[in-house]
Design a protein around this motif. Structure first.
Motif, short mmCIF file in Angstrom:
data_model
loop_
_atom_site.label_atom_id
_atom_site.label_comp_id
_atom_site.label_asym_id
_atom_site.label_seq_id
_atom_site.Cartn_x
_atom_site.Cartn_y
_atom_site.Cartn_z
N LYS A 150 0.93 -1.31 0.05
CA LYS A 150 -0.06 0.15 -0.02
C LYS A 150 0.96 1.43 0.03
CE LYS A 150 -3.62 2.35 2.69
NZ LYS A 150 -3.06 3.56 2.58
N ASN A 151 2.03 1.10 0.82
CA ASN A 151 2.74 2.39 0.73
C ASN A 151 3.60 2.66 -0.53
OD1 ASN A 151 4.39 0.10 0.90
ND2 ASN A 151 6.20 1.03 1.82
N VAL A 152 3.75 1.74 -1.36
CA VAL A 152 4.26 1.96 -2.82
C VAL A 152 3.18 2.56 -3.55
CG1 VAL A 152 5.14 1.11 -4.89
CG2 VAL A 152 5.84 0.22 -2.64
N ALA A 153 2.00 2.00 -3.45
CA ALA A 153 0.73 2.51 -4.23
C ALA A 153 0.23 4.00 -3.88
CB ALA A 153 -0.55 1.75 -4.08
N ASP A 154 0.69 4.28 -2.32
CA ASP A 154 0.17 5.80 -2.04
C ASP A 154 1.29 6.47 -2.69
OD1 ASP A 154 -1.87 4.97 -0.45
OD2 ASP A 154 -0.68 5.04 1.54
N GLU A 155 2.59 6.05 -2.78
CA GLU A 155 3.69 6.93 -3.28
C GLU A 155 3.21 7.31 -4.74
OE1 GLU A 155 7.53 5.80 -2.68
OE2 GLU A 155 7.11 5.21 -0.73
N LEU A 156 2.95 6.12 -5.52
CA LEU A 156 2.75 6.29 -6.94
C LEU A 156 1.59 7.31 -7.45
CD1 LEU A 156 3.47 5.08 -9.76
CD2 LEU A 156 1.97 3.33 -9.50
N MET A 157 0.40 7.24 -6.36
CA MET A 157 -0.69 7.99 -6.80
C MET A 157 -0.70 9.22 -6.28
SD MET A 157 -3.41 4.85 -7.63
CE MET A 157 -4.82 6.00 -7.24
N CYS A 158 0.04 9.23 -5.05
CA CYS A 158 0.07 10.35 -3.90
C CYS A 158 -1.33 10.79 -3.39
CB CYS A 158 0.64 11.54 -4.71
SG CYS A 158 1.54 12.73 -3.92
#
Length: 103
Positions: free
Chosen positions: A86-94
């Motif tokens: 989820k942390n990677v997804a959050d970074e990708l989509m901000c």
């Protein structure tokens, strides 16, 4: 700043957002979340050898080829969440991916 969720993911995005490094050892989980078969995962691992980054890149690029225009930032984010990244997804989509529906 993150990417527009409706935007088609590109190979440049994979590298700019350092997805291979961030996914790391969980590349197989991401592969499964992107609906790759175990046979496909084994093929990728055999072809790419011990390079985790190259395995991750291959998984994402194969998915992009298969999905075409449907290979969006939102869909890769959904798969990342499903793969417990989820942390990677959050970074990708901000944005908060709690609002992203799971596959």
């Amino acid at each position: 700043m993150g990417l527009d969720p409706s935007r088609q993911l590109t190979e440049k995005d994979i590298h700019n957002y350092r997805l291979p490094q961030k996914v790391g050892e969980k590349w197989k989980d991401l592969a499964r979340a992107l609906n790759n078969s175990e046979a496909e995962i084994k093929r990728i691992q055999k072809e790419q050898g011990s390079s985790i980054n190259e395995c991750c890149i291959e998984v994402i690029v194969c998915w992009m080829r298969r999905e075409g225009r449907n290979a969006t930032v939102e869909k890769i984010a959904e798969a990342l969440v499903k793969a417990e990244l989820k942390n990677v997804a959050d970074e990708l989509m901000c944005m908060d991916t709690n609002q992203v529906r799971l596959l």
